[in-house]
Design a protein around this motif. Structure first.
Motif, PDB file in Angstrom:
ATOM      1  N   UNK A 137       0.788  -1.236   0.000  1.00 37.70           N
ATOM      2  CA  UNK A 137       0.000   0.000   0.000  1.00 37.70           C
ATOM      3  C   UNK A 137       0.818   1.282   0.000  1.00 37.70           C
ATOM      4  N   UNK A 138       2.104   1.202   0.357  1.00 31.82           N
ATOM      5  CA  UNK A 138       2.937   2.402   0.342  1.00 31.82           C
ATOM      6  C   UNK A 138       3.763   2.532  -0.933  1.00 31.82           C
ATOM      7  N   UNK A 139       3.431   1.699  -1.932  1.00 29.44           N
ATOM      8  CA  UNK A 139       4.110   1.817  -3.221  1.00 29.44           C
ATOM      9  C   UNK A 139       3.881   3.180  -3.855  1.00 29.44           C
ATOM     10  N   UNK A 140       2.673   3.717  -3.684  1.00 33.01           N
ATOM     11  CA  UNK A 140       2.354   5.019  -4.278  1.00 33.01           C
ATOM     12  C   UNK A 140       3.325   6.093  -3.800  1.00 33.01           C
ATOM     13  N   UNK A 141       3.613   6.083  -2.493  1.00 33.03           N
ATOM     14  CA  UNK A 141       4.502   7.108  -1.946  1.00 33.03           C
ATOM     15  C   UNK A 141       5.898   6.998  -2.558  1.00 33.03           C
ATOM     16  N   UNK A 142       6.355   5.779  -2.784  1.00 32.16           N
ATOM     17  CA  UNK A 142       7.670   5.585  -3.377  1.00 32.16           C
ATOM     18  C   UNK A 142       7.686   6.047  -4.836  1.00 32.16           C
ATOM     19  N   UNK A 143       6.618   5.720  -5.567  1.00 35.18           N
ATOM     20  CA  UNK A 143       6.511   6.159  -6.962  1.00 35.18           C
ATOM     21  C   UNK A 143       6.458   7.684  -7.030  1.00 35.18           C
ATOM     22  N   UNK A 144       5.767   8.304  -6.101  1.00 30.49           N
ATOM     23  CA  UNK A 144       5.726   9.771  -6.029  1.00 30.49           C
ATOM     24  C   UNK A 144       7.118  10.323  -5.800  1.00 30.49           C
ATOM     25  N   UNK A 145       7.873   9.679  -4.937  1.00 26.27           N
ATOM     26  CA  UNK A 145       9.238  10.116  -4.638  1.00 26.27           C
ATOM     27  C   UNK A 145      10.142  10.020  -5.865  1.00 26.27           C
ATOM     28  N   UNK A 146       9.853   9.058  -6.745  1.00 24.68           N
ATOM     29  CA  UNK A 146      10.628   8.916  -7.974  1.00 24.68           C
ATOM     30  C   UNK A 146      10.263   9.959  -9.030  1.00 24.68           C
ATOM     31  N   UNK A 147       9.211  10.717  -8.780  1.00 27.08           N
ATOM     32  CA  UNK A 147       8.766  11.714  -9.748  1.00 27.08           C
ATOM     33  C   UNK A 147       7.829  11.161 -10.797  1.00 27.08           C
ATOM     34  N   UNK A 148       7.202  10.026 -10.486  1.00 26.16           N
ATOM     35  CA  UNK A 148       6.307   9.368 -11.445  1.00 26.16           C
ATOM     36  C   UNK A 148       4.868   9.353 -10.943  1.00 26.16           C
ATOM     37  N   UNK A 149       4.514  10.356 -10.148  1.00 20.46           N
ATOM     38  CA  UNK A 149       3.199  10.372  -9.511  1.00 20.46           C
ATOM     39  C   UNK A 149       2.030  10.401 -10.472  1.00 20.46           C
ATOM     40  N   UNK A 150       2.245  10.858 -11.708  1.00 16.57           N
ATOM     41  CA  UNK A 150       1.120  10.962 -12.639  1.00 16.57           C
ATOM     42  C   UNK A 150       0.523   9.617 -13.013  1.00 16.57           C
ATOM     43  N   UNK A 151       1.246   8.522 -12.749  1.00 19.60           N
ATOM     44  CA  UNK A 151       0.733   7.196 -13.111  1.00 19.60           C
ATOM     45  C   UNK A 151      -0.119   6.595 -11.991  1.00 19.60           C
ATOM     46  N   UNK A 152      -0.070   7.198 -10.812  1.00 18.25           N
ATOM     47  CA  UNK A 152      -0.819   6.674  -9.670  1.00 18.25           C
ATOM     48  C   UNK A 152      -2.316   6.739  -9.949  1.00 18.25           C
ATOM     49  N   UNK A 153      -3.017   5.659  -9.655  1.00 21.39           N
ATOM     50  CA  UNK A 153      -4.463   5.612  -9.838  1.00 21.39           C
ATOM     51  C   UNK A 153      -4.915   5.215 -11.227  1.00 21.39           C
ATOM     52  N   UNK A 154      -3.985   4.983 -12.137  1.00 24.05           N
ATOM     53  CA  UNK A 154      -4.336   4.584 -13.492  1.00 24.05           C
ATOM     54  C   UNK A 154      -4.680   3.089 -13.527  1.00 24.05           C
TER      55      UNK A 154
END
Length: 339
Positions: A137-154
């Motif tokens: 469940x905390x994968x989103x936060x890591x992806x956000x940290x990588x600068x790839x937040x726009x893919x979250x929720x797709x």
């Protein structure tokens, strides 16, 4: 599941350097990372690539746009399963992420169906790339940290190239299990640096052995276990991979007939066990054979397996004998027998 590996990224997160118990807990409650670089990656290119894959597997490729993807199953002419793959459609190609023990077979199998006039190219890019999956469940936060937040929720298999510290990394939604997470495909030369960045950010390494436990608990079918010429995708519960209105493809007539006439004679379920048993063990109710155990693993809650059970025998809650062990049939989240 093991094969001889040449990809240097495959050594990351091996069994001798990880705590699988902590990683499995992280996959459920925070974030874990597993190295899938030994899985196959096949690049399908040229102008007929979409039509070709549409005609060779169960899902609808014609409806996909660049940046989208899907799970799909390659089957024989009689709809027996070869492999469950994930496809990522780009502007000029399709990347297939396939099981490690089906990589060479699938390339040869697909090549047989490329005819003289077909504009289709197949390239094995496994050795030049690496693949990691994030789970939890905390994968989103890591992806956000990588600068790839726009893919979250797709939607699952949505993907895009991102520049991570000068490295082009394809990040896709989903991780091959029924858990929140992402899959990264990147150049093999950058694998160690990206792996170290992800683990430094809090992702807990999970070994292949740990992934095998999770995939059994989740119910993801695997070649040579649940995906064999004894079973079809409907029995395996892979309904999300099947399009019933896409037109003809290899195995389509059999799958359509099974669906139309409700001809599925067995289903894949989980089974909780009170004692060890080996894959291949016959499952009985009383004196009657009702199924076969296909996989088994030890979990913190006891022994857990996957099994095909005859539809007429029952489903969730059914009490069974698995060799000398007693068991109970339970649902697993990856498979669906009804949509």
């Amino acid at each position: 599941m093991n094969e001889i590996r040449k990809n240097p990224a495959s050594a990351l997160g091996n069994e001798s350097t990880v705590n699988d118990s902590a990683a499995i807990k992280a996959a459920r409650h925070s974030v874990a990372i597993t190295n899938r670089s030994h899985w196959g990656r096949i690049l399908v290119s040229d102008s007929d690539r979409i039509r070709f894959l549409h005609n060779q597997s169960t899902n609808d490729f014609n409806s996909l746009k660049p940046g989208e993807g899907c799970d799909t199953v390659f089957v024989t002419s009689t709809a027996r399963t070869i492999d469950l793959a994930t496809a990522y459609v780009t502007d000029d190609s399709v990347i297939l992420l396939v099981s490690p023990n089906r990589r060479d077979y699938l390339i040869k199998w697909l090549d047989k169906y490329i005819f003289f006039a077909d504009k289709v190219q197949l390239k094995d890019i496994t050795e030049e790339t690496a693949t990691f999956s994030l789970m939890g469940p905390k994968s989103d936060a890591l992806i956000e940290e990588l600068g790839a937040g726009e893919i979250i929720g797709k939607p699952d298999a949505t993907h895009k190239l991102f520049n991570i510290n000068g490295v082009e990394v394809r990040i896709a939604v989903g991780n091959g299990l029924a858990l929140a997470g992402y899959t990264l495909i990147l150049p093999v030369d950058s694998a160690v640096a990206i792996w170290n960045q992800l683990t430094a950010a809090g992702a807990i390494p999970l070994s292949e052995r740990g992934w095998e436990q999770l995939r059994i608990e989740q119910g993801r079918p695997f070649p040579d276990a649940e995906l064999t010429e004894d079973y079809n995708p409907l029995e395996a519960g892979l309904l999300h991979t099947i399009s019933y209105n896409k037109g003809c493809y290899i195995g389509q007539e059999t799958i359509a007939r099974l669906n139309t006439y409700k001809g599925v004679k067995q289903h894949l379920w989980g089974v909780r066990l009170n004692a060890p048993a080996s894959p291949g063990t016959i499952i009985t109710v009383g004196e009657e054979k009702v199924g076969t155990l296909t996989s088994i693993t030890e979990t913190e809650n006891g022994l857990f397996g996957l099994a095909y059970i005859r539809s007429k025998a029952g489903g969730v809650g059914l009490k069974v004998r698995v060799g000398e062990a007693s068991g109970e049939i339970v649902e697993v989240p990856f498979v669906k027998h009804e949509l």
